[in-house]
Design a protein around this motif. Structure first.
Motif, PDB file in Angstrom:
ATOM      1  N   ARG A  36       8.601  -8.510 -13.379  1.00 40.04           N
ATOM      2  CA  ARG A  36       8.066  -9.822 -12.690  1.00 40.04           C
ATOM      3  C   ARG A  36       7.892 -10.941 -13.789  1.00 40.04           C
ATOM      4  NH1 ARG A  36       3.054  -6.898 -10.337  1.00 40.04           N
ATOM      5  NH2 ARG A  36       2.150  -9.289 -10.687  1.00 40.04           N
ATOM      6  N   CYS A  72       8.085  -3.679 -21.931  1.00 37.85           N
ATOM      7  CA  CYS A  72       7.229  -4.847 -21.588  1.00 37.85           C
ATOM      8  C   CYS A  72       5.922  -4.404 -21.771  1.00 37.85           C
ATOM      9  CB  CYS A  72       7.738  -4.788 -20.094  1.00 37.85           C
ATOM     10  SG  CYS A  72       6.738  -6.381 -19.716  1.00 37.85           S
ATOM     11  N   CYS A  84      10.830 -10.311 -19.387  1.00 39.04           N
ATOM     12  CA  CYS A  84      10.838  -9.050 -18.447  1.00 39.04           C
ATOM     13  C   CYS A  84      11.640  -9.328 -17.260  1.00 39.04           C
ATOM     14  CB  CYS A  84       9.765  -8.288 -18.410  1.00 39.04           C
ATOM     15  SG  CYS A  84       9.888  -6.733 -17.397  1.00 39.04           S
ATOM     16  N   HIS A 123       4.074  -3.421 -17.214  1.00 35.79           N
ATOM     17  CA  HIS A 123       4.524  -2.614 -16.683  1.00 35.79           C
ATOM     18  C   HIS A 123       5.164  -1.320 -17.142  1.00 35.79           C
ATOM     19  CE1 HIS A 123       3.628  -6.005 -13.843  1.00 35.79           C
ATOM     20  NE2 HIS A 123       2.484  -5.278 -13.326  1.00 35.79           N
ATOM     21  N   SER A 147       7.247 -10.959 -17.567  1.00 36.85           N
ATOM     22  CA  SER A 147       6.243 -11.227 -18.460  1.00 36.85           C
ATOM     23  C   SER A 147       6.978 -11.525 -19.597  1.00 36.85           C
ATOM     24  CB  SER A 147       5.358  -9.702 -18.518  1.00 36.85           C
ATOM     25  OG  SER A 147       4.610  -9.615 -19.746  1.00 36.85           O
ATOM     26  N   TRP A 157       8.182  -1.768 -18.341  1.00 31.68           N
ATOM     27  CA  TRP A 157       9.879  -1.576 -18.081  1.00 31.68           C
ATOM     28  C   TRP A 157      10.352  -1.482 -19.515  1.00 31.68           C
ATOM     29  CZ3 TRP A 157      13.112  -4.415 -13.907  1.00 31.68           C
ATOM     30  CH2 TRP A 157      12.592  -4.006 -12.737  1.00 31.68           C
TER      31      TRP A 157
HETATM   32  S1  FES Z   1       6.671  -7.879 -15.812  1.00 31.86           S
HETATM   33 FE1  FES Z   1       7.665  -6.473 -17.261  1.00 31.86          FE
HETATM   34  S2  FES Z   1       7.189  -4.323 -16.536  1.00 31.86           S
HETATM   35 FE2  FES Z   1       6.251  -5.723 -15.191  1.00 31.86          FE
END
Ligand code: FES
Ligand SMILES: [Fe+2]
Length: 386
Positions: free
Chosen positions: A89, A108, A86, A111, A91, A113
């Protein structure tokens, strides 16, 4: 077991002693990490057949070294590939190895996205405003993807990727097999306790053939003579002039394909040339990740993937025309048994080779004349690392 260039009419053997690669190239985790970066992340890598993603929203996730790649079909059926990471951050996005996305979105799990199937950021749930945030700056990290005859390849440096065809020794060699139309009838997967280069080195010589592959050496006379090709023989002119059956190119008299009795399992592919039929096996390679062999009645692909400095995944697949597989009496596993045994014989040798390399005295070995293709492979590895 590559075929040498037909135009090369000279003796192919090494006339000087060439050292092998240093032993640490096969054992050292730091060196392995360098090879991942310089070789596996910078070349076209075979991942699967096009038919493995059988419709819009089908996906597969692949590990290549430390990288995880998401391959999918978008709504229009086009293949797309991205790092499975992602842009928020960082993921992991998709956690399953394969499946079909519920809708045309990649969301994701952290969070939320959300991206479309072309990797463009569509949504990021937040109540605040950031005037300088532009969604267009946060598309998924793209990976190049290309299809060669139904074999799907990825490239982690899209901006530096040469056309996929140029990554083959000669991409047209199997044109008459119409590989894109063939279907997988049997798969053999094996994890070998050896470095990936050991597997290729074994592939690139036949000094081991009489010893390790007695059944195959009965089908291919040159293999029994420790040769891959006619021109590997210092006396090749005399042997060819005399028509000596022990040094015959291609398959032995009365043998038509790689099988226990040398007889085909199905009708010949209809467009093969007389030379392709006579030769009995035609190889096409894409180093470092795969090669394909065409026989008169079936084709076989072998995928090579490094799992670590001393672990390699090998996946062989047997490909047939759809009508052959539709015959209820046809047993693809039985056809595959012959070459499976050869793969097992090679795998056992590769593991012995890897184990022996651990001697603290063995810094490197020396190649014999017949190992000219091992030498070419090792030179290719060194060129990639420089
Ligand atoms: S790491 Fe993917 S939405 Fe936050
Ligand atoms: Fe072999």
């Amino acid at each position: 077991m590559a075929q040498s260039d037909e135009r090369n009419q000279e003796y192919t053997g090494l006339t000087r002693v060439e050292p092998t690669l240093p032993t640490r190239f096969y054992l050292d985790p730091d060196h392995h990490a360098l090879e991942l970066q310089r070789i596996w992340y910078r070349n076209w890598i075979y991942v699967c057949r096009a038919s493995d993603l059988d419709g819009p929203r089908a996906f597969r996730v692949f590990d290549l070294g430390s990288q995880q790649i998401l391959l999918l079909r978008d709504e229009g059926g086009e293949l797309q590939a991205f790092h499975n990471t992602c842009r928020h951050r960082g993921s992991t996005l998709i956690q399953k190895a394969e499946g079909c996305l519920r809708n045309a979105r990649i969301t994701c799990p952290y969070h939320s996205w959300t991206y479309d199937l072309q990797g463009r950021l569509q949504r990021r749930p937040t109540r605040g405003e950031q005037a300088d945030f532009d969604k267009a700056d946060y598309s998924l990290y793209d990976v190049a993807v290309a299809d060669w005859n139904g074999f799907i390849f990825i490239h982690l440096e899209p901006e530096n990727a040469a056309p996929l065809e140029t990554a083959f020794d000669a991409s047209h060699l199997l044109d008459n097999w119409h590989l894109a139309e063939l279907q997988v009838g049997h798969t053999h997967t094996r994890t070998l306790a050896c470095n990936w280069k050991i597997f290729w080195e074994n592939f690139n010589e036949c000094l081991h053939c009489p010893n390790l592959h007695p059944s195959l050496s009965r089908i291919v006379p040159l293999y029994k003579q420790y040769f891959m090709e006619v021109h590997d023989d210092p006396e090749w002119q005399a042997h060819q002039r005399e028509g000596d059956p022990l040094y015959k190119a291609g398959l032995a008299e009365g043998k038509e394909t790689w099988s226990a009795d040398g007889l085909p399992c199905a009708e010949y592919f209809p467009d093969l040339s007389p030379e392709e039929i006579e030769r009995g096996h035609t190889y096409c390679e894409n180093t470092p990740s795969m090669f394909v062999v065409g026989h008169v009645d079936y084709a076989r692909s072998v995928q090579i993937l490094p799992l670590g400095p001393e672990q390699t995944l090998i996946q062989a697949q047997w490909l047939f025309r759809p009508e052959v597989l539709q015959n209820p009496d046809f047993d693809a596993a039985e056809v595959a048994a012959f070459a499976t045994q050869v793969i097992e014989e090679d795998g056992a040798a590769a593991e012995l080779n890897q184990k022996g390399l651990h001697s603290i005295r063995h810094e490197r070995g020396a190649l014999m004349p017949e190992e000219y293709a091992v030498h070419s492979f090792q030179r290719w590895v060194k060129d990639q690392l420089d």
